[in-house]
Design a protein around this motif. Structure first.
Motif: not given
Length: 395
Positions: A104-105, A113, A115, A170
């Motif tokens: 997701s990052w 990070q 996102q 997610d």
């Protein structure tokens, strides 16, 4: 001088005060959370201050763009968000590593990070708001057919980013996306003759799946090829003491921390319960332990004041696009708060959803600050016309 005074009067000082209070709460909670010794030399407090500064810069730019411009930019931002989601899915693990089973990052050296889904939430709100306003402009005569067409438009617009987010996977952000869709459908003007059957069917399907998870998980594994371990969070939520050393570890630690805080808490930095990653998803457990029921109630009260202010902004404006934007933001904040606090006290299952403006996280904070920038813009470009009791915004 009068010009500066007029601009100052248009500035949303109430929202500024609320965000400043969230900033103070966040700094105090993160400072205490990182003192547990788990994080070594990492200074999450300093980074959170940095992200708040970046967030303030985002607001300072967003405020000068009016609703008409946001409406024009909505599809471009929506498309940009889809490109980011697709890029993080296709990128090599050297750029977008898999962490905790999710990709997701983006990892950017020197920054950290990023996102993309945190920004896509607000991009989606703008896109759905434009879909609704454009539909009503093109269909002045309202019928069940036009309402169903609008529902299909909203569903398709939401399904694309939702599908890309679930590919990561997610689930937490996916639920937030659905909360945005739900909130906007409820005020979109779609007939309840359509909404009630669809949501009743959805609720029934959810109840059936929940029943099968609890009573007949073998059925799901055999016919839907769903692995039973994927339901561990539900089992851990309902019976945490049977999974105390595995999937319920965080929950039991959180319950111990919040419960031991009693009424007034143990005091600043006087934590005794160790919770891994307490500075992110379980930041409310830190607040509950150190400041007790009183401190937790104050934090919840701040969120209620924020939501009240957003509702008031949505009602004050006479521009439907801005009303829908505010509603989408209200849906996001409300869902985040109830889910995050609920999971720390076993009211809801654990998902990776941060507490807005308080949990540590650059992407989450920047995404939320961009959403607040939209609210600042709505207030800043608000106009009251003489000889009229109606307030209006620039189209």
């Amino acid at each position: 001088m009068d010009q500066y005074k007029k601009k100052a009067d248009r500035f949303d000082w109430t929202l500024t005060l609320l965000l400043f209070l969230f900033f103070l709460v966040s700094c105090a909670a993160i400072y205490s959370a990182q003192a547990s010794g788990q994080y070594g030399a990492k200074n999450f407090l300093l980074m959170q201050v940095f992200w708040y500064v970046i967030g303030a810069a985002i607001i300072s730019v967003s405020i000068f763009i009016d609703g008409y411009q946001y409406k024009r930019l909505s599809w471009y931002l929506y498309g940009f968000g889809l490109i980011l989601l697709l890029a993080v899915y296709l990128a090599p693990e050297s750029i977008a590593p898999i962490r905790n089973g999710a990709k997701s990052w983006f990892v950017i050296r020197g920054i950290g990070q990023i996102q993309p889904s945190e920004f896509v939430k607000t991009f989606l709100i703008l896109a759905l708001s434009r879909v609704i306003t454009s539909h009503h402009e093109n269909h002045l005569e309202k019928t069940l057919k036009t309402d169903f067409l609008l529902l299909v438009k909203l569903g398709v617009t939401t399904a694309v980013p939702l599908g890309l987010i679930m590919l990561q996977p997610d689930l937490g952000t996916g639920l937030v996306i659905l909360s945005i869709l739900t909130g906007l459908i409820l005020i979109s003007g779609i007939s309840w003759k359509i909404i009630i059957p669809i949501y009743s069917a959805g609720a029934s399907l959810g109840a059936l799946i929940f029943y099968l998870v609890l009573i007949k998980p073998d059925f799901l594994e055999k016919y839907l090829h769903v692995q039973t371990y994927q339901f561990n969070r539900i089992y851990a939520w309902l019976d945490p003491y049977s999974h105390a050393t595995s999937s319920s570890y965080h929950l039991l630690k959180s319950l111990s921390a919040v419960g031991s805080g009693l009424i007034t808490g143990k005091g600043f930095t006087n934590r005794e319960v160790y919770i891994p990653e307490a500075h992110t998803d379980f930041i409310f457990s830190v607040i509950g332990e150190e400041y007790g029921f009183v401190g937790g109630s104050i934090v919840v009260g701040l969120f209620f004041l924020l939501i009240y202010h957003l509702i008031k902004t949505a009602l004050d404006t006479r521009d439907l696009f801005n009303t829908y934007v505010c509603t989408g933001i209200i849906s996001v904040i409300t869902f985040h708060v109830f889910q995050n606090i609920g999971m720390t006290i076993q009211v809801l299952p654990i998902t990776g959803i941060p507490l807005p403006f308080i949990s540590y996280g650059g992407s989450s904070l920047m995404g939320n600050m961009f959403a607040m920038g939209l609210v600042y813009s709505i207030r800043y470009h608000h106009k009251t016309y003489m000889f009229s009791t109606d307030n209006s915004l620039q189209a």
